[in-house]
Design a protein around this motif. Structure first.
Motif, PDB file in Angstrom:
ATOM      1  N   VAL A   1      85.697  58.081  25.715  1.00 59.70           N
ATOM      2  CA  VAL A   1      85.038  56.855  26.161  1.00 59.70           C
ATOM      3  C   VAL A   1      85.599  56.420  27.503  1.00 59.70           C
ATOM      4  CG1 VAL A   1      84.591  54.435  25.613  1.00 59.70           C
ATOM      5  CG2 VAL A   1      84.615  56.146  23.773  1.00 59.70           C
ATOM      6  N   LYS A   2      86.920  56.512  27.660  1.00 58.78           N
ATOM      7  CA  LYS A   2      87.564  56.109  28.913  1.00 58.78           C
ATOM      8  C   LYS A   2      87.046  56.922  30.094  1.00 58.78           C
ATOM      9  CE  LYS A   2      91.972  54.510  26.982  1.00 58.78           C
ATOM     10  NZ  LYS A   2      93.432  54.797  26.907  1.00 58.78           N
ATOM     11  N   LYS A   3      86.838  58.210  29.886  1.00 60.81           N
ATOM     12  CA  LYS A   3      86.348  59.063  30.972  1.00 60.81           C
ATOM     13  C   LYS A   3      84.976  58.607  31.447  1.00 60.81           C
ATOM     14  CE  LYS A   3      88.942  63.246  29.823  1.00 60.81           C
ATOM     15  NZ  LYS A   3      88.852  64.665  29.349  1.00 60.81           N
ATOM     16  N   GLN A   4      84.151  58.191  30.508  1.00 60.76           N
ATOM     17  CA  GLN A   4      82.831  57.691  30.890  1.00 60.76           C
ATOM     18  C   GLN A   4      82.971  56.434  31.742  1.00 60.76           C
ATOM     19  OE1 GLN A   4      79.916  57.168  27.689  1.00 60.76           O
ATOM     20  NE2 GLN A   4      79.242  55.270  28.638  1.00 60.76           N
ATOM     21  N   VAL A   5      83.852  55.528  31.312  1.00 60.73           N
ATOM     22  CA  VAL A   5      84.068  54.277  32.041  1.00 60.73           C
ATOM     23  C   VAL A   5      84.669  54.552  33.412  1.00 60.73           C
ATOM     24  CG1 VAL A   5      85.367  52.116  32.040  1.00 60.73           C
ATOM     25  CG2 VAL A   5      84.261  52.910  29.937  1.00 60.73           C
ATOM     26  N   GLU A   6      85.563  55.529  33.496  1.00 63.72           N
ATOM     27  CA  GLU A   6      86.196  55.861  34.778  1.00 63.72           C
ATOM     28  C   GLU A   6      85.183  56.360  35.799  1.00 63.72           C
ATOM     29  OE1 GLU A   6      89.176  58.627  33.616  1.00 63.72           O
ATOM     30  OE2 GLU A   6      90.551  57.079  32.846  1.00 63.72           O
ATOM     31  N   GLY A   7      84.046  56.848  35.322  1.00 64.45           N
ATOM     32  CA  GLY A   7      83.002  57.317  36.223  1.00 64.45           C
ATOM     33  C   GLY A   7      82.176  56.210  36.827  1.00 64.45           C
ATOM     34  N   TRP A   8      82.350  54.982  36.338  1.00 66.41           N
ATOM     35  CA  TRP A   8      81.623  53.857  36.906  1.00 66.41           C
ATOM     36  C   TRP A   8      82.270  53.417  38.217  1.00 66.41           C
ATOM     37  CZ3 TRP A   8      81.607  50.480  31.823  1.00 66.41           C
ATOM     38  CH2 TRP A   8      80.757  51.092  30.879  1.00 66.41           C
ATOM     39  N   PRO A   9      81.509  52.887  39.147  1.00 67.97           N
ATOM     40  CA  PRO A   9      82.079  52.420  40.422  1.00 67.97           C
ATOM     41  C   PRO A   9      83.158  51.363  40.183  1.00 67.97           C
ATOM     42  CG  PRO A   9      79.685  52.501  40.544  1.00 67.97           C
ATOM     43  CD  PRO A   9      80.033  52.726  39.107  1.00 67.97           C
ATOM     44  N   ALA A  10      84.277  51.527  40.911  1.00 71.20           N
ATOM     45  CA  ALA A  10      85.410  50.615  40.713  1.00 71.20           C
ATOM     46  C   ALA A  10      85.055  49.168  41.026  1.00 71.20           C
ATOM     47  CB  ALA A  10      86.586  51.069  41.575  1.00 71.20           C
ATOM     48  N   ASP A  11      84.156  48.961  41.988  1.00 72.69           N
ATOM     49  CA  ASP A  11      83.833  47.594  42.371  1.00 72.69           C
ATOM     50  C   ASP A  11      82.893  46.907  41.382  1.00 72.69           C
ATOM     51  OD1 ASP A  11      81.658  49.204  43.010  1.00 72.69           O
ATOM     52  OD2 ASP A  11      81.072  47.973  44.726  1.00 72.69           O
ATOM     53  N   LYS A  12      82.451  47.653  40.366  1.00 73.22           N
ATOM     54  CA  LYS A  12      81.592  47.065  39.333  1.00 73.22           C
ATOM     55  C   LYS A  12      82.390  46.660  38.097  1.00 73.22           C
ATOM     56  CE  LYS A  12      78.023  48.317  41.837  1.00 73.22           C
ATOM     57  NZ  LYS A  12      77.382  47.327  42.728  1.00 73.22           N
ATOM     58  N   LYS A  13      83.681  46.977  38.050  1.00 73.33           N
ATOM     59  CA  LYS A  13      84.513  46.735  36.877  1.00 73.33           C
ATOM     60  C   LYS A  13      85.595  45.709  37.192  1.00 73.33           C
ATOM     61  CE  LYS A  13      85.582  51.073  36.679  1.00 73.33           C
ATOM     62  NZ  LYS A  13      86.207  52.344  36.265  1.00 73.33           N
ATOM     63  N   ILE A  14      85.750  44.744  36.313  1.00 73.50           N
ATOM     64  CA  ILE A  14      86.808  43.740  36.470  1.00 73.50           C
ATOM     65  C   ILE A  14      87.574  43.647  35.153  1.00 73.50           C
ATOM     66  CG2 ILE A  14      87.353  41.316  36.896  1.00 73.50           C
ATOM     67  CD1 ILE A  14      84.757  41.090  38.475  1.00 73.50           C
TER      68      ILE A  14
END
Length: 502
Positions: A118-131
């Motif tokens: 699951v973490k790998k999927q989240v890590e693929g999201w743009p960093a500026d979209k995650k807080i």
């Protein structure tokens, strides 16, 4: 407010935007990154790139980290041990040695494997979209998180749930207290444990620990397991589970606490009484409190968006398909809405809300609410599908109950798992299935078949026209369906009277 009117979330923020420094303005903000939140973010990201997801805590899911997967890993180990220990009936004699540290090490390693996926999927999201941080919705309808003030045109709340523990139990039990969030962090199997609560979580973990050699006592305040609403199925479940699980049902826990033993070890105790007011005490190493979960929403500030919560923190005016609250541009999904706190429901609600936030809702792909369907992965398994028996009785529908016992069902007896009962509720008017309740072997598969039949509006005859291979446990379903057919006075096919599985 109508959907064609000015956006209410945005207009609340505009009221005082001149005095509040907004650091970011997004089309969609998702709060919470569990199963529901991740699905919502993934789907909404296909519609707009101006999106943010905010999360407090681990960026995985309850299922992978502290729920479905670690519990099933523990159950898998327990079932292996049970099969070995109960093989004498087949003429196979063996001595079982359970290495508690190895059991828990595998649970944790495999749990981490699922969580890391699951973490790998989240890590693929743009960093500026995650807080990473705890969000709060202020009186202007703006999202405060860390040092940011975010204005969102649409907000999706997916903050999940947490184990419920009464405050005095939390204080009195101290380090002897376990919940479903902490039990999988144990480095070794306990010597003894009490489990308070015989719902799905309590039942699964109590039986698994028992089969792994832990001295377990299961407490419940009513004479019921797994929240079963069909009394015949409930009594059969109690009978089947009592063969290897010590249960104190219909008992009231009057006090919990700790004491120090002669060898200076901390031990837990539970004072309880039965319905005849007979008082007793349990003492042991840990107490697992499995008295349900509560949604994580009260402190979020959703009331500042116009969301009304009832006394149980359930949002009112909820669209069960998308999670939208009335005509607000606010969506509350997954465990956060406390509707049906199951992963597959959270997944569907996340998918649907992520689509529903598109500008043209006519183009949104919204999944229809699934047929109610639950499975408890104890042995024998328990499943409930569709309408419950009380719901059917209250509906005024004419119904019949088709049943089959698995105590003498052919393949079940061959496998040595012959304890169980299935009730199928048939509608006399439409000849379709309204629901079912079951305790027995292969209940997860039988439940899926019945859920698919209800979803696709199949008649009892349609189901009986399906192939049932011999000899299988699934033939028991055919016996129950034939019983429904008999009771609805539908013409039977030749040889239908033959008993299944023999």
């Amino acid at each position: 407010m109508s959907k064609s009117s000015d956006n209410q979330v945005a207009s609340k923020a505009d009221d005082q935007s001149s005095t509040t420094k907004i650091t970011r303005h997004v089309d969609v903000a998702v709060i919470g990154a569990g199963t529901a939140g991740q699905n919502a973010f993934s789907q909404a990201s296909k519609i707009t790139k101006n999106i943010v997801i905010i999360n407090d805590g681990f960026w995985t899911t309850t299922c992978a980290t502290i729920g479905c997967m670690p519990s099933k890993l523990l159950i898998a180990a327990a079932n292996r041990a049970h099969e070995a220990e109960s093989s004498d009936q087949f003429g196979i004699h063996t001595e079982v040695r359970i290495d508690g540290k190895q059991v828990m090490a595998r649970v944790q390693a495999e749990r981490d494997h699922f969580a890391n996926s699951v973490k790998k999927q989240v890590e693929g999201w743009p960093a500026d979209k995650k807080i990473s941080g705890r969000a709060y919705i202020n009186k202007q309808g703006l999202i405060e998180v860390n040092d940011e003030i975010i204005k969102a045109d649409k907000i999706i709340v997916a903050t999940g749930s947490s184990p419920f523990v009464p405050d005095d139990w939390l204080n009195n039990l101290g380090t002897t207290l376990l919940t479903s969030d902490t039990i999988f962090e144990l480095s070794d199997l306990p010597v003894s444990m009490a489990v308070i609560g015989a719902g799905a979580i309590g039942l699964e973990l109590a039986q698994a620990m028992t089969r792994l050699g832990v001295a377990v006592t299961l407490f419940n305040n009513v004479n019921r397991v797994a929240s079963l609403k069909d009394e015949a199925i409930n009594q059969k479940a109690i009978e089947c589970l009592s063969s290897d699980l010590t249960m104190k049902l219909a008992t009231e826990v009057t006090e919990v606490g700790t004491l120090t033993t002669e060898d200076k070890k901390l031990q837990a105790f539970i004072n309880y009484k039965d319905k005849e007011d007979n008082k007793s005490r349990w003492e042991g190493q840990y107490v697992l409190v499995a008295t349900g979960r509560r949604n994580n929403i009260e402190q979020l500030g959703v009331g500042n968006l116009g969301v009304v919560l009832d006394d149980s923190n359930k949002p009112q005016d909820l669209d069960i398909a998308t999670g939208q609250i009335g005509d607000l541009d606010v969506y509350i999904i997954g465990d956060a809405n406390a509707h049906i706190p199951l992963l597959h429901v959270a997944s569907d609600e996340g998918f649907s809300s992520g689509n529903a936030v598109c500008k043209d809702n006519d183009d949104a792909y919204v999944r229809a609410p699934a047929v109610p369907f639950s499975i408890v992965f104890c042995e024998p398994q328990i499943t409930n599908v569709g309408m419950s028996l009380p719901e059917i009785k209250n509906s005024g529908l004419e119904y019949v109950i088709g049943e089959v016992s698995f105590d003498n069902q052919g393949r079940s007896r061959v496998m040595g798992v012959n304890c169980g009962l299935l009730h199928v509720y048939g509608c006399k008017k439409t000849h379709t299935i309204l629901g079912a309740s079951m305790v027995g072997p292969d209940a997860e598969y039988i439940g899926h078949i019945i859920a698919n039949a209800i979803t696709n509006d199949l008649s009892v005859k349609d189901l009986l026209n399906m192939p049932f291979y011999h000899p299988t446990i699934l033939e028991g379903l055919r016996t129950a369906l034939r019983d429904v057919q008999d009771k609805m006075s539908i013409s039977r096919q030749p040889n239908d009277a033959q008993q299944d599985g023999l």
